[in-house]
Motif scaffolding. Structure first.
Motif, PDB file in Angstrom:
ATOM      1  N   GLU A  72      40.892  28.878 -13.674  1.00  0.00           N
ATOM      2  CA  GLU A  72      40.169  28.836 -12.402  1.00  0.00           C
ATOM      3  C   GLU A  72      40.443  30.089 -11.574  1.00  0.00           C
ATOM      4  O   GLU A  72      39.529  30.637 -10.946  1.00  0.00           O
ATOM      5  CB  GLU A  72      40.550  27.577 -11.616  1.00  0.00           C
ATOM      6  CG  GLU A  72      39.975  26.310 -12.199  1.00  0.00           C
ATOM      7  CD  GLU A  72      40.457  25.047 -11.500  1.00  0.00           C
ATOM      8  OE1 GLU A  72      41.167  25.156 -10.480  1.00  0.00           O
ATOM      9  OE2 GLU A  72      40.108  23.959 -11.973  1.00  0.00           O
ATOM     10  N   GLU A  73      41.694  30.541 -11.569  1.00  0.00           N
ATOM     11  CA  GLU A  73      42.034  31.763 -10.831  1.00  0.00           C
ATOM     12  C   GLU A  73      41.311  32.965 -11.431  1.00  0.00           C
ATOM     13  O   GLU A  73      40.807  33.822 -10.707  1.00  0.00           O
ATOM     14  CB  GLU A  73      43.543  31.983 -10.836  1.00  0.00           C
ATOM     15  CG  GLU A  73      44.285  31.011  -9.947  1.00  0.00           C
ATOM     16  CD  GLU A  73      45.787  31.132 -10.046  1.00  0.00           C
ATOM     17  OE1 GLU A  73      46.292  31.891 -10.914  1.00  0.00           O
ATOM     18  OE2 GLU A  73      46.480  30.488  -9.242  1.00  0.00           O
ATOM     19  N   GLU A  75      38.498  32.885 -13.109  1.00  0.00           N
ATOM     20  CA  GLU A  75      37.081  32.738 -12.752  1.00  0.00           C
ATOM     21  C   GLU A  75      36.842  33.172 -11.312  1.00  0.00           C
ATOM     22  O   GLU A  75      35.844  33.829 -11.011  1.00  0.00           O
ATOM     23  CB  GLU A  75      36.623  31.282 -12.958  1.00  0.00           C
ATOM     24  CG  GLU A  75      36.458  30.907 -14.410  1.00  0.00           C
ATOM     25  CD  GLU A  75      35.386  31.717 -15.096  1.00  0.00           C
ATOM     26  OE1 GLU A  75      34.258  31.786 -14.592  1.00  0.00           O
ATOM     27  OE2 GLU A  75      35.685  32.298 -16.163  1.00  0.00           O
ATOM     28  N   GLU A  76      37.759  32.807 -10.421  1.00  0.00           N
ATOM     29  CA  GLU A  76      37.626  33.207  -9.014  1.00  0.00           C
ATOM     30  C   GLU A  76      37.688  34.733  -8.895  1.00  0.00           C
ATOM     31  O   GLU A  76      36.909  35.330  -8.153  1.00  0.00           O
ATOM     32  CB  GLU A  76      38.735  32.557  -8.176  1.00  0.00           C
ATOM     33  CG  GLU A  76      38.687  32.917  -6.706  1.00  0.00           C
ATOM     34  CD  GLU A  76      37.447  32.416  -5.979  1.00  0.00           C
ATOM     35  OE1 GLU A  76      37.115  32.980  -4.920  1.00  0.00           O
ATOM     36  OE2 GLU A  76      36.791  31.472  -6.461  1.00  0.00           O
ATOM     37  N   GLN A  77      38.595  35.356  -9.630  1.00  0.00           N
ATOM     38  CA  GLN A  77      38.685  36.820  -9.615  1.00  0.00           C
ATOM     39  C   GLN A  77      37.382  37.437 -10.138  1.00  0.00           C
ATOM     40  O   GLN A  77      36.895  38.428  -9.587  1.00  0.00           O
ATOM     41  CB  GLN A  77      39.880  37.304 -10.449  1.00  0.00           C
ATOM     42  CG  GLN A  77      41.227  36.990  -9.834  1.00  0.00           C
ATOM     43  CD  GLN A  77      41.406  37.659  -8.496  1.00  0.00           C
ATOM     44  OE1 GLN A  77      41.024  38.797  -8.293  1.00  0.00           O
ATOM     45  NE2 GLN A  77      41.973  36.924  -7.556  1.00  0.00           N
ATOM     46  N   ASN A  78      36.841  36.847 -11.194  1.00  0.00           N
ATOM     47  CA  ASN A  78      35.569  37.347 -11.734  1.00  0.00           C
ATOM     48  C   ASN A  78      34.454  37.210 -10.701  1.00  0.00           C
ATOM     49  O   ASN A  78      33.647  38.132 -10.527  1.00  0.00           O
ATOM     50  CB  ASN A  78      35.188  36.592 -13.016  1.00  0.00           C
ATOM     51  CG  ASN A  78      36.071  36.967 -14.187  1.00  0.00           C
ATOM     52  OD1 ASN A  78      36.706  38.019 -14.188  1.00  0.00           O
ATOM     53  ND2 ASN A  78      36.135  36.101 -15.170  1.00  0.00           N
ATOM     54  N   ARG A  79      34.401  36.070 -10.018  1.00  0.00           N
ATOM     55  CA  ARG A  79      33.375  35.872  -8.987  1.00  0.00           C
ATOM     56  C   ARG A  79      33.539  36.887  -7.857  1.00  0.00           C
ATOM     57  O   ARG A  79      32.547  37.455  -7.364  1.00  0.00           O
ATOM     58  CB  ARG A  79      33.437  34.445  -8.426  1.00  0.00           C
ATOM     59  CG  ARG A  79      32.825  33.408  -9.343  1.00  0.00           C
ATOM     60  CD  ARG A  79      32.676  32.062  -8.651  1.00  0.00           C
ATOM     61  NE  ARG A  79      33.944  31.434  -8.326  1.00  0.00           N
ATOM     62  CZ  ARG A  79      34.660  30.680  -9.144  1.00  0.00           C
ATOM     63  NH1 ARG A  79      34.228  30.461 -10.381  1.00  0.00           N
ATOM     64  NH2 ARG A  79      35.800  30.150  -8.770  1.00  0.00           N
ATOM     65  N   LEU A  80      34.799  37.134  -7.465  1.00  0.00           N
ATOM     66  CA  LEU A  80      35.045  38.113  -6.400  1.00  0.00           C
ATOM     67  C   LEU A  80      34.629  39.510  -6.839  1.00  0.00           C
ATOM     68  O   LEU A  80      34.040  40.271  -6.052  1.00  0.00           O
ATOM     69  CB  LEU A  80      36.522  38.090  -5.988  1.00  0.00           C
ATOM     70  CG  LEU A  80      36.998  36.845  -5.243  1.00  0.00           C
ATOM     71  CD1 LEU A  80      38.501  36.888  -5.018  1.00  0.00           C
ATOM     72  CD2 LEU A  80      36.265  36.696  -3.911  1.00  0.00           C
ATOM     73  N   ARG A  83      30.857  39.671  -6.828  1.00  0.00           N
ATOM     74  CA  ARG A  83      30.379  39.730  -5.444  1.00  0.00           C
ATOM     75  C   ARG A  83      30.583  41.131  -4.873  1.00  0.00           C
ATOM     76  O   ARG A  83      29.684  41.681  -4.229  1.00  0.00           O
ATOM     77  CB  ARG A  83      31.119  38.699  -4.597  1.00  0.00           C
ATOM     78  CG  ARG A  83      30.668  38.686  -3.157  1.00  0.00           C
ATOM     79  CD  ARG A  83      31.394  37.636  -2.372  1.00  0.00           C
ATOM     80  NE  ARG A  83      31.047  37.731  -0.969  1.00  0.00           N
ATOM     81  CZ  ARG A  83      31.639  37.076  -0.025  1.00  0.00           C
ATOM     82  NH1 ARG A  83      32.614  36.241  -0.315  1.00  0.00           N
ATOM     83  NH2 ARG A  83      31.270  37.212   1.224  1.00  0.00           N
TER      84      ARG A  83
END
Length: 129
Positions: A72-73, A75-80, A83
């Protein structure tokens, strides 16, 4: 005398039977104790095996939770990152639009200035005619 010998033999026989029964009782008691000890040992082994299985299950569940959290972390880094990349592209597009707008304005100012210069030249030439 025979009666006495018979009586002694009967008494001896009873004593032998009593002794044999006592021996059998002792052996039965020893076997019962041994069986109880074996059952207790088996229960301890069983409890230990269950405890170890539970610890392994808990450890596996904890590792799965850690893995999911790491995923999840990530994935969050990838989303950031995605963005940030989209925002960078938008800024670049806006900057390019601003540069194009400024270039168009400069072109229009030059065109207007050239037109004014030509108009002034034409105005200066008209009285000479």
């Amino acid at each position: 005398k025979q009666w006495y010998q018979r009586r002694v033999a009967i008494t001896a026989g009873r004593r032998i039977l009593e002794f044999a029964q006592q021996q059998q009782t002792r052996e039965s008691d020893r076997m019962a104790v041994r069986i109880a000890e074996e059952e207790a040992k088996a229960q301890v082994r069983n409890d230990l095996a269950n405890k170890l299985a539970k610890q392994n299950q808990d450890r596996d569940e904890l590792q799965q939770i850690r893995d999911e959290l790491a995923w999840e972390e990530e994935e969050e880094q990838n989303r950031l990152r995605e963005r940030a990349e989209r925002e960078r592209q938008i800024r670049m597009r806006l900057e390019l639009q601003e540069v194009e707008r400024q270039q168009l304005h400069v072109k229009q100012v030059k065109k207007h200035a050239k037109k004014e210069k030509n108009t002034d030249c034409d105005s200066a030439l008209i009285p000479l005619l």
